[in-house]
Every structure is written in C-alpha cells, then in structure tokens.
Design an enzyme around this catalytic site. Structure first.
Site, short mmCIF file in Angstrom:
data_model
loop_
_atom_site.label_atom_id
_atom_site.label_comp_id
_atom_site.label_asym_id
_atom_site.label_seq_id
_atom_site.Cartn_x
_atom_site.Cartn_y
_atom_site.Cartn_z
N ASP A 1 5.80 4.21 0.51
CA ASP A 1 4.49 4.11 -0.19
C ASP A 1 4.19 5.29 -1.11
O ASP A 1 5.22 6.09 -1.32
CB ASP A 1 3.38 3.58 0.63
CG ASP A 1 2.45 2.71 -0.07
OD1 ASP A 1 1.77 3.07 -1.11
OD2 ASP A 1 2.53 1.56 0.44
N HIS B 1 -2.95 4.64 -1.97
CA HIS B 1 -2.55 3.29 -1.47
C HIS B 1 -1.87 3.49 -0.18
O HIS B 1 -1.91 2.66 0.91
CB HIS B 1 -1.44 2.61 -2.60
CG HIS B 1 -1.16 1.43 -2.20
ND1 HIS B 1 -0.05 1.06 -1.39
CD2 HIS B 1 -1.47 0.26 -2.71
CE1 HIS B 1 0.27 -0.30 -1.31
NE2 HIS B 1 -0.65 -0.82 -2.07
N SER C 1 -0.43 -6.18 -0.27
CA SER C 1 0.07 -4.86 0.10
C SER C 1 -0.70 -4.70 1.39
O SER C 1 -0.38 -4.05 2.30
CB SER C 1 -0.69 -3.61 -0.85
OG SER C 1 0.16 -3.45 -1.85
#
Length: 495
Positions: free
Chosen positions: A183, A225, A422
């Site tokens: 990520d 994220h 996600s």
C-alpha cells in the site's frame, strides 16, 4: 486526489482514498472483439520503463535477458531471476524492437510499464540476492487481554458483523504470523500500530521497482490509505483506540504507491517478490495496477506487464504467501466488461473496447482472493452490497464490510472513516491471518478453500436494493455475483 480506483482510490494522480466514483461502463456480455490498441510512445531521449520477460525463470535466462537489455541500449534497474523478469530503463525509442531482435528465442515479451517518462530517480542497478530470515517475536497477549475492549471498539460495526469480537475470545492471532500491507505505507508511530509493525521486513518498492530498505522509505508521505488498511488488519489491543481483526499478528509495510499515487507494475512485482522472499503469510492488496484499470492480453505492452506481475504472484504464492485483493469501486460486473474510459490514467484516458482477456490486476489473477464490499443498513447489523462495489459471478470469492469503516489514520495519530473495497479487503486479510495463526501448516490453497467454506451464505433473494444502476445479483445462495461464497467469518476461522 481525483480518480476512483479499486479500493485504493488513487489520484492526481491518485489515492483519493476511500472516495468512490463510477467510471466504468459495462455491457450485457463479455466480448471476444479485439481490445482497442493503446500505443505507448517512447520518444528518443525520454527515460521510459520496461519489463523484459525471459522465456525461462532461471538464472541463466535472466542473465541472458540482462545482456540483451544492455545491447539494446537499456539499463538494468532490477532483476528477478526467480521468475525470469528484468526491469529496465532506456532512452532509446526502439528499445522494445531491439530487445526482440537481439533476444531471439530467449525473450518471451517486453513492454513499457507506463505511458509517461520515469519520474523517480534510482541508484545504481541492484539485485536482492538473499532474503533475510523471518523474525520470530517471543511475546504474546494474555487471555485476559484478549477480551478487554479498546475504547472505540463499540464503533466498529464491521468487527461485530464478521464475528471478530467473538474470535478474539479464542485468539488475537500469533506473533509468528506476518501480514504484508502492499500500500502507501504505514504510520510508524501510531499508538495502535507501532507495536505490530515489523520494521525489518518493511520495504519501499517505489524507487523504480528496486528494494529500498531505508528506515523511513516504507512510511507514508502523501497518503494515509495504507495506515487505514493496516488498522483494520492488525490494530493492537492496547487500551487505545480500536482493535484490528488480528491484533496480535505482525505487519510489514510494503510501499508500492508513489507520491503521485501510482502503483506501476514494477512496484507491484517488487512487493510480491519481497513478500515471498520474506516469508509473509498473507498480503493485502487494496489497489489496481496503473496505468490500466484492465490489462489486455492482446496488447503487446499490456501483455508483457500482465505476464510479469502474474509470475510474481504465482512465485510468491508457491513460497507460501496468501494474497487478498479488493474487487474495485466501479460498480461493474467483472464478468461482463466491454468498454472502459479510465485508462491510461497517468496521461490521457481514452474510450476503449475491452474483452475477456482484459484483467483487473492483481484481483483477477489466479489464487488471489477477490473481495467485494458490503454496507451497513442503518444502525442494524444487516448489510447490503455497497453501491460502488464491483461484482461478478465466479470472480468474487468472499465479501466483507467496506463502507464507513473506522480505522487508523496519519493525521494526529488518529482515527477516521473510509469507504471502498479497499476497506473490505483487509478484513479478509485479517481473518486469513487468524486462520494461519491457528493452522500454521496450512498453505494458500487450503486457506482459500477454508475462507470460502466458512463464509456465511448471502442468498441473492435476501439482498437489498443497491440503488440505481449496477448488475443485479445472480447465482445461488452458496455462490453469487455479489458476495461470492459469502460474508467472511472470523469466528469460524479460529474455531
């Protein structure tokens, strides 16, 4: 940050995290029509990036491919002899043509990995020759700590929905289990994450797909994220904030998202190879690989990149890594794609025809668990398919909560809500980590089989309306286009 992605919504190139938009047009049936060509210009003098795939995954074939790269006017940036893949840069306009001409029968394929010039700078060519041994920490939480709630657990509807709270009465997972978070990086000093980050196994892959083991390279720079994803997987049970699905497992930050929000093929290849070399048990992949939402087998450049990524996924799976991926946020049926207007996203997208040979990667690669997203209905424990979630009979493996998920963020070492596939995928990665903790001898195929077998059925007849647009649910109670084989179940995973 602008563009909607799979779960990772990444942009300005990207990482508009958890933000949803529908940009894919789907039709009634998949087509065998040839996909629309997307020529990638590599003008003389521009530094362009390529993958070169040798016919065989051997040291000799890889060495021969390196020699061809140099003869064709390229520089070897990274080599992966385990899978016969070389990452190269070149300023030579005819580099691809010359590689084929000079490589003869040893070269399977060569293709540009992006439609723009290389932006990152790299050091001298390097190869990771030997993996480090896996670190085994000696401590574990006590049984009393297992059932002591963290302050904001009551806000985590998602954990209750997959029975993670009940699973924690049995185990929080093992310190011997390592999850790779591919990520944008994990916040190293977040109080809910710091104790569970394996810094020795963390790495940055965004320097042209090479291995950067610097102390800070794997940490987030422009996006939180990865930090949010990591919290869902393994936020520590420590009396602070929230609790992850597997709060006692270790996590490695594998940074594959650059500062502009792109995940190019060479970054992902590096991430998957690192996972296999470091003995990671599970990886989470909440993204699709740029610059194409769908990589087509009948397009030269796209096919070469697809082949290289596929080799990396297959090799790391054989090394014991179980890969979990988000299904995507385009509200489309992945079995019935005929057009796409979001690619290439690093330059100027075009409206293009796609066919059944055009794959959303890594989620549609063999052996990867594909996860759809579900949303809570009001304040109940009932859920329905998130309006943005991709779907597809025979494509979706299992479902997990993905809307309004509370997890860790970088700002203020705090907590925030995000939505997207996600956010669904890390729930499944966490459950897989719990399962691996209970059954350390299980291989990826066994984990996949058990995840599906233990998932709670979601019959189409019971599905709620998902709003305007989107393909309706089809299939049986045990396997359908919305939930695959059902809602992932953490309690059954540890029984």
């Amino acid at each position: 940050m602008s563009r909607a992605r799979r779960g990772l919504t990444i942009g300005v190139a990207t990482l508009t995290l958890g933000v949803i938009a529908s940009t894919l047009t789907s039709a009634n049936a998949a087509t065998s029509e040839k996909s629309t060509p997307v020529p990638i210009s590599t003008p003389e003098g521009q530094v362009s990036s390529y993958v070169v795939n040798a016919k065989k995954a051997t040291a000799k074939s890889t060495a021969d491919a390196r020699a061809v790269v140099r003869k064709a006017g390229g520089t070897v940036v990274q080599q992966w002899p385990q899978i016969g893949v070389v990452v190269a840069h070149s300023t030579h306009a005819d580099f691809r043509t010359d590689v084929y001409r000079l490589g003869g029968k040893n070269i399977e394929s060569v293709g540009a990995t992006r439609t723009v010039a290389v932006s990152e700078r790299t050091d001298a060519p390097r190869t990771l020759r030997k993996a480090q041994g896996v670190v085994k920490d000696e401590f574990a939480n006590t049984a009393e700590e297992f059932v002591k709630p963290d302050p904001r657990e009551g806000e985590q509807w998602d954990m209750a929905h997959i029975k993670a709270d009940h699973a924690h009465e049995i185990t929080d997972g093992s310190r011997d289990t390592l999850v790779g978070v591919l990520d944008s990086g994990i916040d190293a000093d977040h109080p809910d994450l710091a104790a569970n980050i394996d810094t020795r196994r963390s790495v940055n892959c965004t320097d042209a797909g090479t291995i950067d083991r610097s102390a800070t390279g794997w940490q987030p720079t422009t996006s939180d994220h990865g930090t949010h994803v990591a919290g869902t997987i393994g936020a520590d049970r420590n009396g602070v904030g929230i609790t992850g699905v597997a709060p006692n497992v270790r996590m490695a930050s594998v940074k594959v998202v650059n500062d502009d929000g792109f995940i190019y093929p060479e970054y992902a290849i590096c991430g998957f190879m690192w996972a296999g070399m470091q003995g990671m048990d599970v990886t989470n992949n909440s993204y699709y690989i740029d610059p194409f939402e769908y990589w087509c087998k009948d397009q030269g450049d796209q096919a070469a990149a697809l082949e290289a990524v596929s080799r990396a996924v297959e090799w790391s799976t054989k090394k014991g890594s179980f890969h979990v991926a988000a299904a995507g946020n385009s509200a489309t049926d992945l079995t019935n794609n005929t057009t796409n207007d979001t690619s290439p996203n690093d330059s100027t997208p075009i409206e293009r025809t796609i066919n059944s040979g055009c794959l959303d990667i890594p989620t549609e690669l063999p052996g990867v668990a594909t996860v759809s997203s579900y949303a809570r209905i009001g304040t109940s424990n009932e859920t329905q398919l998130s309006y943005f979630s991709n779907r597809g009979l025979g494509v979706i493996d299992v479902a997990a909560p993905g809307s309004s998920i509370l997890s860790t963020i970088v700002a203020g070492n705090g907590y925030g809500l995000k939505s997207g596939t996600s956010m669904a995928s890390p729930h499944v990665a966490g459950v897989a980590a719990l399962m691996k903790s209970q059954h350390p001898g299980w291989k990826p195929a066994k984990i996949m089989k058990q995840l599906k077998a233990q998932a709670d059925d979601r019959p189409c007849a019971a599905e709620q309306p998902i709003g305007s647009g989107g393909a309706p649910c089809e299939g049986s109670a045990r396997n359908n286009s919305y939930a695959g084989e059902g809602m992932v179940d953490a309690l059954d995973a540890v029984k």
